[in-house]
Design a protein around this motif. Structure first.
Motif, PDB file in Angstrom:
ATOM      1  N   GLY A  85      -9.065 -11.175  46.445  1.00 63.16           N
ATOM      2  CA  GLY A  85      -8.967  -9.797  45.961  1.00 63.16           C
ATOM      3  C   GLY A  85      -9.028  -8.854  47.129  1.00 63.16           C
ATOM      4  O   GLY A  85      -8.046  -8.674  47.847  1.00 63.16           O
ATOM      5  N   ALA A  86     -10.208  -8.295  47.375  1.00 64.38           N
ATOM      6  CA  ALA A  86     -10.401  -7.402  48.511  1.00 64.38           C
ATOM      7  C   ALA A  86     -11.893  -7.283  48.777  1.00 64.38           C
ATOM      8  O   ALA A  86     -12.701  -7.324  47.841  1.00 64.38           O
ATOM      9  N   LEU A  87     -12.231  -7.150  50.039  1.00 68.12           N
ATOM     10  CA  LEU A  87     -13.628  -7.004  50.438  1.00 68.12           C
ATOM     11  C   LEU A  87     -13.787  -5.682  51.183  1.00 68.12           C
ATOM     12  O   LEU A  87     -13.100  -5.435  52.176  1.00 68.12           O
ATOM     13  N   LEU A  88     -14.675  -4.832  50.682  1.00 63.51           N
ATOM     14  CA  LEU A  88     -14.937  -3.540  51.312  1.00 63.51           C
ATOM     15  C   LEU A  88     -16.388  -3.526  51.773  1.00 63.51           C
ATOM     16  O   LEU A  88     -17.305  -3.659  50.944  1.00 63.51           O
ATOM     17  N   VAL A  89     -16.589  -3.380  53.058  1.00 63.01           N
ATOM     18  CA  VAL A  89     -17.929  -3.437  53.629  1.00 63.01           C
ATOM     19  C   VAL A  89     -18.203  -2.137  54.374  1.00 63.01           C
ATOM     20  O   VAL A  89     -17.535  -1.830  55.363  1.00 63.01           O
ATOM     21  N   ALA A  90     -19.184  -1.394  53.907  1.00 60.26           N
ATOM     22  CA  ALA A  90     -19.505  -0.117  54.562  1.00 60.26           C
ATOM     23  C   ALA A  90     -20.163  -0.335  55.914  1.00 60.26           C
ATOM     24  O   ALA A  90     -19.975   0.433  56.843  1.00 60.26           O
ATOM     25  N   GLY A  91     -20.967  -1.403  56.050  1.00 61.39           N
ATOM     26  CA  GLY A  91     -21.620  -1.709  57.313  1.00 61.39           C
ATOM     27  C   GLY A  91     -22.808  -0.800  57.581  1.00 61.39           C
ATOM     28  O   GLY A  91     -23.168   0.066  56.780  1.00 61.39           O
ATOM     29  N   LYS A  92     -23.407  -1.046  58.716  1.00 59.49           N
ATOM     30  CA  LYS A  92     -24.574  -0.263  59.133  1.00 59.49           C
ATOM     31  C   LYS A  92     -24.380   0.169  60.573  1.00 59.49           C
ATOM     32  O   LYS A  92     -23.582  -0.412  61.311  1.00 59.49           O
ATOM     33  N   ALA A  93     -25.121   1.193  60.942  1.00 59.46           N
ATOM     34  CA  ALA A  93     -24.989   1.716  62.305  1.00 59.46           C
ATOM     35  C   ALA A  93     -25.331   0.643  63.331  1.00 59.46           C
ATOM     36  O   ALA A  93     -24.674   0.504  64.355  1.00 59.46           O
ATOM     37  N   ALA A  94     -26.364  -0.123  63.048  1.00 63.44           N
ATOM     38  CA  ALA A  94     -26.780  -1.164  63.985  1.00 63.44           C
ATOM     39  C   ALA A  94     -26.386  -2.536  63.439  1.00 63.44           C
ATOM     40  O   ALA A  94     -26.540  -2.806  62.259  1.00 63.44           O
ATOM     41  N   GLY A  95     -25.853  -3.373  64.301  1.00 56.65           N
ATOM     42  CA  GLY A  95     -25.485  -4.721  63.890  1.00 56.65           C
ATOM     43  C   GLY A  95     -24.110  -4.767  63.290  1.00 56.65           C
ATOM     44  O   GLY A  95     -23.508  -3.733  62.971  1.00 56.65           O
ATOM     45  N   GLN A  96     -23.562  -5.959  63.196  1.00 55.68           N
ATOM     46  CA  GLN A  96     -22.218  -6.124  62.673  1.00 55.68           C
ATOM     47  C   GLN A  96     -22.209  -7.156  61.538  1.00 55.68           C
ATOM     48  O   GLN A  96     -23.129  -7.967  61.412  1.00 55.68           O
ATOM     49  N   SER A  97     -21.151  -7.087  60.741  1.00 54.92           N
ATOM     50  CA  SER A  97     -20.965  -8.081  59.693  1.00 54.92           C
ATOM     51  C   SER A  97     -20.434  -9.360  60.324  1.00 54.92           C
ATOM     52  O   SER A  97     -19.524  -9.319  61.155  1.00 54.92           O
ATOM     53  N   GLN A  98     -21.025 -10.480  59.948  1.00 58.27           N
ATOM     54  CA  GLN A  98     -20.633 -11.783  60.485  1.00 58.27           C
ATOM     55  C   GLN A  98     -19.856 -12.530  59.403  1.00 58.27           C
ATOM     56  O   GLN A  98     -20.426 -13.095  58.490  1.00 58.27           O
ATOM     57  N   LEU A  99     -18.529 -12.486  59.526  1.00 58.90           N
ATOM     58  CA  LEU A  99     -17.710 -13.067  58.465  1.00 58.90           C
ATOM     59  C   LEU A  99     -17.145 -14.441  58.813  1.00 58.90           C
ATOM     60  O   LEU A  99     -16.340 -14.977  58.061  1.00 58.90           O
ATOM     61  N   ALA A 100     -17.523 -14.982  59.922  1.00 54.82           N
ATOM     62  CA  ALA A 100     -17.017 -16.305  60.287  1.00 54.82           C
ATOM     63  C   ALA A 100     -17.433 -17.313  59.217  1.00 54.82           C
ATOM     64  O   ALA A 100     -18.633 -17.512  58.990  1.00 54.82           O
ATOM     65  N   GLY A 101     -16.447 -17.892  58.542  1.00 54.11           N
ATOM     66  CA  GLY A 101     -16.743 -18.824  57.453  1.00 54.11           C
ATOM     67  C   GLY A 101     -16.456 -18.238  56.083  1.00 54.11           C
ATOM     68  O   GLY A 101     -16.524 -18.929  55.069  1.00 54.11           O
ATOM     69  N   ILE A 102     -16.139 -16.956  56.056  1.00 59.78           N
ATOM     70  CA  ILE A 102     -15.786 -16.327  54.773  1.00 59.78           C
ATOM     71  C   ILE A 102     -14.299 -15.994  54.792  1.00 59.78           C
ATOM     72  O   ILE A 102     -13.824 -15.281  55.682  1.00 59.78           O
ATOM     73  N   GLY A 103     -13.568 -16.556  53.865  1.00 58.43           N
ATOM     74  CA  GLY A 103     -12.137 -16.258  53.751  1.00 58.43           C
ATOM     75  C   GLY A 103     -11.927 -15.076  52.827  1.00 58.43           C
ATOM     76  O   GLY A 103     -12.566 -14.956  51.771  1.00 58.43           O
ATOM     77  N   VAL A 104     -11.031 -14.188  53.209  1.00 57.10           N
ATOM     78  CA  VAL A 104     -10.701 -13.030  52.370  1.00 57.10           C
ATOM     79  C   VAL A 104      -9.188 -13.007  52.181  1.00 57.10           C
ATOM     80  O   VAL A 104      -8.441 -12.798  53.143  1.00 57.10           O
ATOM     81  N   GLY A 105      -8.740 -13.253  50.958  1.00 56.73           N
ATOM     82  CA  GLY A 105      -7.307 -13.232  50.657  1.00 56.73           C
ATOM     83  C   GLY A 105      -6.992 -12.078  49.719  1.00 56.73           C
ATOM     84  O   GLY A 105      -7.583 -11.968  48.628  1.00 56.73           O
ATOM     85  N   TYR A 106      -6.074 -11.231  50.165  1.00 60.22           N
ATOM     86  CA  TYR A 106      -5.738 -10.068  49.335  1.00 60.22           C
ATOM     87  C   TYR A 106      -4.940 -10.506  48.107  1.00 60.22           C
ATOM     88  O   TYR A 106      -4.006 -11.309  48.207  1.00 60.22           O
ATOM     89  N   SER A 107      -5.294  -9.964  46.963  1.00 61.92           N
ATOM     90  CA  SER A 107      -4.547 -10.194  45.727  1.00 61.92           C
ATOM     91  C   SER A 107      -4.592  -8.906  44.897  1.00 61.92           C
ATOM     92  O   SER A 107      -5.644  -8.553  44.355  1.00 61.92           O
ATOM     93  N   SER A 108      -3.450  -8.232  44.824  1.00 63.10           N
ATOM     94  CA  SER A 108      -3.416  -6.994  44.032  1.00 63.10           C
ATOM     95  C   SER A 108      -3.669  -7.296  42.569  1.00 63.10           C
ATOM     96  O   SER A 108      -4.276  -6.504  41.843  1.00 63.10           O
ATOM     97  N   CYS A 109      -3.204  -8.456  42.139  1.00 67.66           N
ATOM     98  CA  CYS A 109      -3.392  -8.823  40.731  1.00 67.66           C
ATOM     99  C   CYS A 109      -4.863  -9.048  40.423  1.00 67.66           C
ATOM    100  O   CYS A 109      -5.372  -8.597  39.402  1.00 67.66           O
ATOM    101  N   ALA A 110      -5.560  -9.753  41.317  1.00 64.62           N
ATOM    102  CA  ALA A 110      -6.987 -10.008  41.091  1.00 64.62           C
ATOM    103  C   ALA A 110      -7.769  -8.705  41.090  1.00 64.62           C
ATOM    104  O   ALA A 110      -8.694  -8.519  40.286  1.00 64.62           O
TER     105      ALA A 110
END
Lengths: 381, 281
Positions: free
Chosen positions: A333-358
């Motif tokens: 579908g889609a993943l939206l991450v606002a994040g934080k001022a300090a530190g980063q999102s660690q997405l290694a190992g998470i697959g994100v596939g766009y699907s407009s239908c989903a």
């Protein structure tokens, strides 16, 4: 003398009786005419009253149905399907009732028909009115221009982890068409780091800000969180659950079951009764999504950890960071991450596939309905 | 000799009898005349009230479905005692749309009568992006002829409406898109035979003669006040959210007003019609 007296009595008949009878007839006709006219007027007035009560009942039925939209029932209807609700007869001491039928016309539109009736004490119908309201699902307007929309720094395992091509999730075709316009793999206002290989195409968007993650057209993150059908906290491993089928009936999705986030799978091992259940899931704090599967719209106010091969189908909005745990996971579908001022999102190992239908199915599946902005109402009879 | 004295009446007896008969006759005649006047008055009053009540039901029912929006306001001409408007006549869904035909699914067709051109026109719903209401619109299309029986792609019964659908519109139509039909009507106060009446005619059908709906009415017997969302008078059709309808009727003939006076009896009703299809915030 006796004979003469008798003759006089016979001659004294007069007209008093005739006049009295005539007067009685006239008075009777007068009273009857007045009564008839009054009765006619009363019946006319009552008929208008009954018609008005039936009309108001029909309006109440349509308005109540839309105001308290049953997402689990109506949004799960197939296109072309319909359902009739149990009659509601608690108005005006039970003499006024309505029956509502909901037809799903298209993926987003419905016809709500409400028949109001005014009955007498014996149950005989005195007046009926049928009101129709065209309604459409009021889906939140997510600003999806990337498979991953990141409001802060992110670390990807590889470019292959994010894919902006519009594809149907596995097993969702052909009911879920693919091939729509592709989006950027990543849309971000910050640095994108990749552990190995090249950096995927990034749509740099400095305007990306807080409202991207909290304002969705006619609704907001907070409003959706307040109306969420499922609340999640701590560590969860969602799996669909169905209630056993009754005599002659089909199994129904147990939406009250803890950890039931709908059924995205088809075939063996799946729970077909929950295929049409696409809830809004809200986590007020951090959430550890440790395996399992679900569909709908996932809102996380804190940080999200995806682990154990967890799978989610639909948009995921996280106001904190996203981190991959052991086993990682997949978002279709889609993943939206606002994040934080300090530190980063660690997405290694998470697959994100766009699907407009989903995304669309999730947004529509969990959306309430509203009357059309224009020309929604009609008096059908 | 006594039998001779009992035969016949004396002059005094006759006079008394005649006077009594005259008094009784006069009373009876007055009673009958009063009865007749009362009956006529009641009949006239009943007809008057029925007429006014019918007006207060018919007019709001006709105006209640009016709407406004991108496809134009249904209020075409707003007058104090006349109104020209798009009267909604049918609601249904289009199970198929081609460049020349809109196929209406019979099972979901609700209509006062079968729609047909040129009297009726179609409003076709264009959904656009299913996930967004922002691009939704109603497209106005003319019906070019009489409808005919047809069938939907799934084989169910349908009604074929001949029309011309532009290619740009055709590309936006989805199966089972909502459809409405409307007819341009005029409703106004008019004078005929020395009396005022409320009448209507179909403008889109080319009707030149107005047909009576109800009456007789007073010279100001049909009054329309157009109000905006705040209840203040609205000058523009797009601002109208409700209409106050006032019907003032009179009896067809003078009726007794007491003390031998005869005059037309009057009655009136006012109804406020909230336009159900005005734009929603």
């Amino acid at each position: 003398m006796r004979r003469a007296h008798s003759c006089r009595l016979n001659d004294e008949r007069g007209i008093a009786l005739v006049v009295a009878v005539l007067a009685l007839v006239v008075i009777g006709a007068l009273v009857a005419g007045t009564f008839f006219a009054g009765r006619l007027e009363q019946r006319g007035g009552l008929n208008s009253l009954f018609a008005g009560q039936a009309f108001e009942a029909a309006e109440a039925g349509a308005a109540t149905t839309i105001a308290s939209w049953d997402v689990a029932t109506f949004n799960a209807l197939p296109v072309g399907g319909d359902t009739t609700l149990a009659p509601a007869g608690s108005l005006l001491g039970g003499n006024v009732s309505y029956v509502v039928t909901v037809n799903r016309l298209t993926a987003a539109t419905f016809l709500v028909r409400s028949e109001g009736a005014r009955v007498d004490a014996a149950g005989g119908v005195l007046a009926r009115r049928l009101v129709g309201v065209l309604a459409r699902l009021d889906a939140p307007a997510l600003d999806v221009q990337g498979a991953l929309t990141a409001g802060g720094a992110v670390d990807l395992g590889s470019a292959a982890d994010v894919d902006g091509t519009d594809v149907a999730p596995p097993g969702w075709a052909p009911s879920c068409p693919a091939g729509g316009a592709a989006v950027s793999p990543v849309r971000s206002n910050s640095a994108v780091q990749v552990d190995s290989g090249p950096v995927p195409p990034v749509l740099s968007d400095t305007a990306l800000g807080g409202t991207t993650f909290t304002s969705f057209g006619s609704t907001t993150f907070d409003a959706m969180a307040a109306g969420a059908g499922v609340t999640a906290a701590g560590t969860v491993t969602p799996l669909p659950a169905a209630l056993p089928a009754g005599a002659g009936g089909a199994a129904t999705c147990s939406i009250a079951a803890a950890g039931n986030w709908g059924e995205p799978d088809a075939g063996a091992g799946s729970t077909p009764a929950c295929v049409g259940y696409l809830p809004v899931i809200y986590a007020p704090g951090d959430l550890h999504f440790a395996g399992g599967r679900g569909q709908g719209m996932l809102l996380v106010r804190g940080d999200l950890v995806i682990a154990g091969g967890a799978r989610f189908y639909g948009p995921v909005v996280v106001l904190g960071r996203v981190t991959a745990g052991p086993g990682g996971g997949q978002v279709f579908g889609a993943l939206l991450v606002a994040g934080k001022a300090a530190g980063q999102s660690q997405l290694a190992g998470i697959g994100v596939g766009y699907s407009s239908c989903a995304v669309a199915r999730a947004l529509l599946g969990s959306a309430p309905a509203r009357p059309f902005a224009e020309r929604s109402w009609s008096l059908l009879y | 000799m006594a039998p001779h004295r009992t035969r016949g009446f004396t002059l005094a007896e006759l006079l008394i009898a005649l006077i009594l008969l005259a008094i009784v006759g006069d009373v009876v005649v007055r009673l009958l005349a009063g009865s007749q006047r009362l009956t006529r008055a009641q009949s006239e009053q009943t007809a008057l009230q029925a007429s006014v009540r019918a007006g207060a039901l018919l007019v709001p029912a006709e105006l209640r479905e009016l709407g406004t929006g991108a496809a134009g306001a249904d209020l075409l001409i707003m007058g104090p005692d006349s109104i020209t408007y798009r009267a909604q006549r049918a609601v249904g869904v289009a199970c198929a749309v081609t460049a020349t035909t809109i196929v209406l699914r019979s099972a979901l067709m609700f209509a006062y009568r079968a729609p047909g051109g040129p009297r009726d026109s179609v409003l076709l719903y264009l959904e656009g992006n299913p996930a967004s209401a922002l691009d939704d619109a109603w497209q106005v299309l003319a019906i070019s002829g009489a409808p005919s029986a047809g069938s939907c792609p799934d084989g169910s019964a349908a009604l074929d409406l001949p029309t011309a659908v532009p290619a740009g519109v055709l590309a936006q139509v989805v199966t089972d898109a909502p459809v409405r039909t409307f007819e341009v009507m005029q409703m106004r106060l008019y004078r005929s035979g020395g009396q005022y009446w409320l009448g209507s005619r179909s403008v889109s059908a080319g009707e030149a003669t107005i047909q009576p709906m109800l009456g007789p009415l007073k010279s100001n017997g049909f009054q329309l006040d157009y109000l905006d969302a705040a209840g203040a008078p609205a000058a523009l059709a797009s601002d109208v959210r409700s209409i106050d309808v006032t019907i003032r009727g009179v009896t067809d003939a003078p009726v007794s007003a007491g003390l031998g006076r005869l005059q037309l009896a009057e009655d009136s009703l006012r109804a406020r019609v909230r336009l159900r299809n005005a734009p929603r915030p």
